[in-house]
Design a protein around this motif. Structure first.
Motif, PDB file in Angstrom:
ATOM      1  N   GLY A 106      -5.802  -5.658 -10.193  1.00  0.00           N
ATOM      2  CA  GLY A 106      -5.592  -6.918  -9.498  1.00  0.00           C
ATOM      3  C   GLY A 106      -5.001  -6.840  -8.111  1.00  0.00           C
ATOM      4  O   GLY A 106      -4.659  -7.875  -7.526  1.00  0.00           O
ATOM      5  N   GLU A 107      -4.894  -5.656  -7.545  1.00  0.00           N
ATOM      6  CA  GLU A 107      -4.414  -5.556  -6.159  1.00  0.00           C
ATOM      7  C   GLU A 107      -5.498  -6.102  -5.226  1.00  0.00           C
ATOM      8  O   GLU A 107      -6.691  -6.006  -5.521  1.00  0.00           O
ATOM      9  CB  GLU A 107      -4.102  -4.098  -5.802  1.00  0.00           C
ATOM     10  N   THR A 155       0.836  -1.208   0.000  1.00  0.00           N
ATOM     11  CA  THR A 155       0.000   0.000   0.000  1.00  0.00           C
ATOM     12  C   THR A 155       0.863   1.248   0.000  1.00  0.00           C
ATOM     13  O   THR A 155       0.619   2.190  -0.760  1.00  0.00           O
ATOM     14  CB  THR A 155      -0.941   0.010   1.218  1.00  0.00           C
ATOM     15  N   SER A 156       1.899   1.264   0.882  1.00  0.00           N
ATOM     16  CA  SER A 156       2.753   2.457   0.937  1.00  0.00           C
ATOM     17  C   SER A 156       3.506   2.679  -0.357  1.00  0.00           C
ATOM     18  O   SER A 156       3.708   3.809  -0.773  1.00  0.00           O
ATOM     19  CB  SER A 156       3.766   2.407   2.071  1.00  0.00           C
ATOM     20  N   GLU A 157       3.901   1.599  -1.008  1.00  0.00           N
ATOM     21  CA  GLU A 157       4.682   1.716  -2.248  1.00  0.00           C
ATOM     22  C   GLU A 157       3.865   2.336  -3.388  1.00  0.00           C
ATOM     23  O   GLU A 157       4.426   3.040  -4.233  1.00  0.00           O
ATOM     24  CB  GLU A 157       5.178   0.336  -2.690  1.00  0.00           C
ATOM     25  N   GLY A 171      -6.698   0.446   1.449  1.00  0.00           N
ATOM     26  CA  GLY A 171      -5.677   1.213   2.157  1.00  0.00           C
ATOM     27  C   GLY A 171      -5.251   2.459   1.396  1.00  0.00           C
ATOM     28  O   GLY A 171      -4.944   3.496   1.997  1.00  0.00           O
ATOM     29  N   ILE A 172      -5.238   2.367   0.060  1.00  0.00           N
ATOM     30  CA  ILE A 172      -4.864   3.529  -0.760  1.00  0.00           C
ATOM     31  C   ILE A 172      -5.851   4.670  -0.536  1.00  0.00           C
ATOM     32  O   ILE A 172      -5.454   5.833  -0.381  1.00  0.00           O
ATOM     33  CB  ILE A 172      -4.806   3.142  -2.249  1.00  0.00           C
ATOM     34  N   PHE A 173      -7.144   4.344  -0.500  1.00  0.00           N
ATOM     35  CA  PHE A 173      -8.141   5.387  -0.223  1.00  0.00           C
ATOM     36  C   PHE A 173      -8.047   5.865   1.225  1.00  0.00           C
ATOM     37  O   PHE A 173      -8.060   7.067   1.506  1.00  0.00           O
ATOM     38  CB  PHE A 173      -9.545   4.857  -0.505  1.00  0.00           C
ATOM     39  N   GLU A 174      -7.934   4.916   2.151  1.00  0.00           N
ATOM     40  CA  GLU A 174      -8.004   5.261   3.572  1.00  0.00           C
ATOM     41  C   GLU A 174      -6.797   6.048   4.063  1.00  0.00           C
ATOM     42  O   GLU A 174      -6.897   6.751   5.073  1.00  0.00           O
ATOM     43  CB  GLU A 174      -8.156   3.987   4.408  1.00  0.00           C
ATOM     44  N   HIS A 175      -5.677   5.973   3.359  1.00  0.00           N
ATOM     45  CA  HIS A 175      -4.498   6.659   3.895  1.00  0.00           C
ATOM     46  C   HIS A 175      -4.636   8.183   3.826  1.00  0.00           C
ATOM     47  O   HIS A 175      -3.876   8.913   4.452  1.00  0.00           O
ATOM     48  CB  HIS A 175      -3.219   6.174   3.196  1.00  0.00           C
ATOM     49  N   TYR A 176      -5.646   8.669   3.088  1.00  0.00           N
ATOM     50  CA  TYR A 176      -5.921  10.110   3.070  1.00  0.00           C
ATOM     51  C   TYR A 176      -6.861  10.520   4.210  1.00  0.00           C
ATOM     52  O   TYR A 176      -7.039  11.722   4.458  1.00  0.00           O
ATOM     53  CB  TYR A 176      -6.544  10.518   1.738  1.00  0.00           C
TER      54      TYR A 176
END
Length: 689
Positions: free
Chosen positions: A421-422, A389-391, A429-434
């Motif tokens: 395909g993630e 997710t961080s990457e 996590g990509i959405f939630e990290h904001y």
């Protein structure tokens, strides 16, 4: 006698976001002057449209109040010499106040006699004062952005086209930028006419006849009613975005609601994209069915009457179709971009000057997130998801859709990553990290989102602090206060096992290893401590915790956010109990006397009185009972139990005896207890009535 005061500034169309603050500023400046000038008034009404800012002040006195002012001068000893003559000091004071020395009087204040000058001001006719005052107020108004026009020097939000300034039925004569005040105002630009306004009382009704509703609250109510009526007629659900509604209210003078449609094929685009396109570009309200699914319709608000509504609707449909076609093109093109290719493009996007690129930032986030995951002792699969997710958490920044609509960052990343395909944890996590994006926004629900969120926000804060960009006053262009508040909320409600100090150290180390710190680590740590202390204060104030309770717990270790807030809440539940003050008195007595101790060593074999041993055993028992206790209220109850042995101790034992060894032993016990108490709170900060 009194009259109504009306001030209307007519302009070219003012940006919607400026209007509310501008009209409130005009009202505040007017009423502040009236109060300072001792002019009585009653109700203050504000009105505004895109083309006007207006204030009506009801029942303004026709004359200022007479003012008698007493100005204190030097003491009588200085004002008169030994034989009772006025000194140069008194004469100079009188001259400066515009009175003769014979007019000075003597008054006693706190057993000292002073001379006073009595100054009397005759109230002036308000009508005579208004022209220069109103002109000065208008010319001194400030705005986020200003304009100059023609050969005029005045800077104003938009060019001034007319001035309507009345006091009762009389015109207040002023002239600004070659515009002279008049009894005239102007109706709707296209369907209204010029109107003569003889008094403030008729202002609203006369303009309404010319298709201008000057009261924004009335326009808002009218818009909502028309939307609700239309929704009921069509069996629609229309979600009302309050921010959009407020903007639309300030875009129109005479609102008429209408609807239009678009092709159903556009519903293949994500709902959020469609709504954002309608809202941001066109100021449209989306339409849903009763189940919450988006329908191929929109609602908009026309600035005018109901004539030719069908033609207006067709025009809006044509414009929206073009916008949605662009959005669909962006959406389809973005799907062709591989995530790895998007991530590589981040190497060319600057994060902040002196702090590298977004690609550099991503590597720091990945490093800090992984370390946080290890501190939390997360399982291998979760750690793997955190790393992934961080990457890729910033890859959508280089997509067409996010370039066009920055507010969709994270959301598009979630959708595109899922398409590529993630797994679900990474995509979410990509959405939630904001999150949280604003006050009251939801927090990340997954531990992946929580960890990457605080790593990202901490990187922003530490990076800015490292180059000296620290928010001051109301200036916070990077939103660091909001991000710090988000970190505190996540630590409080989600990741209780992470301390602020751990976060500070990890984020600073990520910058330090890369040689990016422009200031010393200690300086940054001190600034971070102050910055987050204010966020903790705000958090506890929002929970209704008293200021003195907040100050008491902030004197302790602030790193464990949940423990800190729990202690404050526990004290808050007890502080109104009358018996709690007695407990606090006992605890603070220990704390105050313990300040005289040099060390916390104590030898029970040296105790002389039974009360010494009793207090020692009570303290030992408290430590044993709370060794593994994390519940703040339970610990507070244990502290309360110390009251009885403390009181008995001080009733029997003299601490500050002459015997150095005995005194030191007694102080050592009190210091040990005091240190334990101070870990909970500085009870000296509590205020009791």
């Amino acid at each position: 006698m009194s009259k109504d005061l009306l001030v209307e500034i007519g302009t070219e169309e003012i940006p919607a976001r400026f209007i509310s603050d501008a009209v409130n500023q005009l009202a505040t400046r007017l009423t502040d002057w009236l109060q300072e000038s001792k002019i009585t008034f009653a109700e203050v009404l504000t009105y505004s449209t895109p083309r006007r800012l207006a204030v009506i002040v009801k029942d303004v006195a026709e004359k200022q109040e007479d003012i008698v002012e007493e100005v204190r001068g030097p003491s009588l000893k200085i004002a008169k010499d030994e034989v009772g003559n006025w000194t140069k000091a008194a004469q100079g004071f009188a001259r400066g106040q515009g009175v003769s020395v014979e007019k000075l009087i003597v008054k006693e204040i706190k057993n000292v006699e002073y001379v006073f000058a009595i100054k009397e001001y005759q109230g002036q006719e308000v009508e005579q004062l208004l022209p220069s005052v109103i002109k000065g107020i208008i010319q001194s108004m400030t705005f986020p952005k200003n304009m100059r026009w023609g050969n005029q020097e005045l800077r104003f939000v938009r060019p001034i086209r007319w001035l309507l300034t009345l006091f009762g039925d009389k015109l207040i004569p002023i002239e600004i930028t070659d515009v002279k005040s008049d009894f005239k105002s102007y109706g709707h630009r296209f369907i209204g006419q010029t109107v003569t306004v003889p008094s403030a009382e008729q202002y609203k009704s006369l303009l309404k006849e010319q298709f201008v509703i000057v009261d924004p609250a009335e326009r808002k109510e009218l818009i909502l009613k028309q939307i609700n009526d239309l929704a009921a007629e069509k069996d629609w659900n229309v979600p009302i975005d309050e921010e959009l509604l407020e903007e639309v209210v300030n875009l129109v003078e005479y609102p008429t609601v209408l609807f239009g449609s678009f092709k159903e094929e556009f519903l293949d685009i994500p709902k959020e994209v469609l709504i954002t396109t309608m809202k941001e570009h066109q100021r449209y309200f989306p339409v849903e069915d009763k189940a919450g699914s988006l329908l191929p319709y929109f609602i908009t608000v026309r600035n005018g009457d109901r004539r030719s509504l069908e033609l207006v609707s067709k025009g809006n449909e044509k414009v929206l179709t073009a916008r949605l076609a662009d959005a669909r093109f962006f959406y389809l093109e973005d799907q062709k971009l591989e995530i790895s290719e998007a991530v590589s493009k981040l190497e060319n996007v600057v994060f902040q000057e002196g702090l590298g690129t977004i690609g550099d930032k991503v590597r720091r986030i990945t490093e800090v997130s992984s370390q946080l995951g290890n501190l939390l002792k997360l399982d291998e699969n979760t750690l793997k998801n955190i790393t992934r997710t961080s990457e890729i958490c910033k890859f959508d920044l280089v997509t067409n859709m996010v370039y066009e609509f920055p507010e969709l960052q994270g959301l598009m990343g979630e959708k595109y990553s899922r398409m590529h395909g993630e797994n679900e944890e990474v995509s979410k996590g990509i959405f939630e990290h904001y999150l949280p994006r604003f006050s009251g926004d939801s927090l990340p629900e997954t531990v992946v989102g929580q960890v990457v969120s605080i790593a990202d926000k901490m990187d922003n804060i530490v990076g800015s602090f490292s180059i000296g960009k620290i928010p001051t006053g109301s200036q916070d262009p990077l939103g660091l206060r909001r991000q710090a508040a988000g970190i505190v909320q996540i630590l409080l409600e989600k990741l209780n096992n992470i301390s602020l100090k751990q976060l500070f150290d990890l984020a600073i180390e990520a910058y330090e290893q890369r040689g990016l710190l422009k200031r010393s680590k200690n300086e940054i740590l001190l600034d971070l401590d102050d910055f987050f202390t204010l966020r903790l204060k705000n958090l506890m104030q929002e929970k209704g915790i008293r200021y003195d309770v907040i100050e008491a717990v902030l004197e302790t270790d602030k790193n464990d956010v949940k423990r800190l807030v729990d202690k404050a809440l526990s004290i808050s539940t007890e502080i109104d109990d009358p018996t709690f003050k007695n407990v606090v008195d006992s605890l603070t007595r220990v704390m105050n006397i313990a300040t005289k101790a040099e060390k916390s060593d104590t030898d029970p074999s040296q105790y002389v009185e039974d009360e010494e041993m009793n207090l020692y055993k009570a303290f030992e028992k408290l430590q044993q009972n709370t060794v593994n206790v994390v519940d703040a209220m339970e610990i507070l109850q244990q502290l309360k139990a110390l009251k009885e042995p403390i009181d008995a101790y001080f009733n029997k034992v003299m601490v500050m005896v002459d015997d150095d060894k005995l005194r030191s032993n007694r102080l050592g016990l009190l210091l040990s207890i005091s240190n334990y108490i101070r870990q909970y709170a500085d009870f000296n900060k509590l205020v009791f009535a």
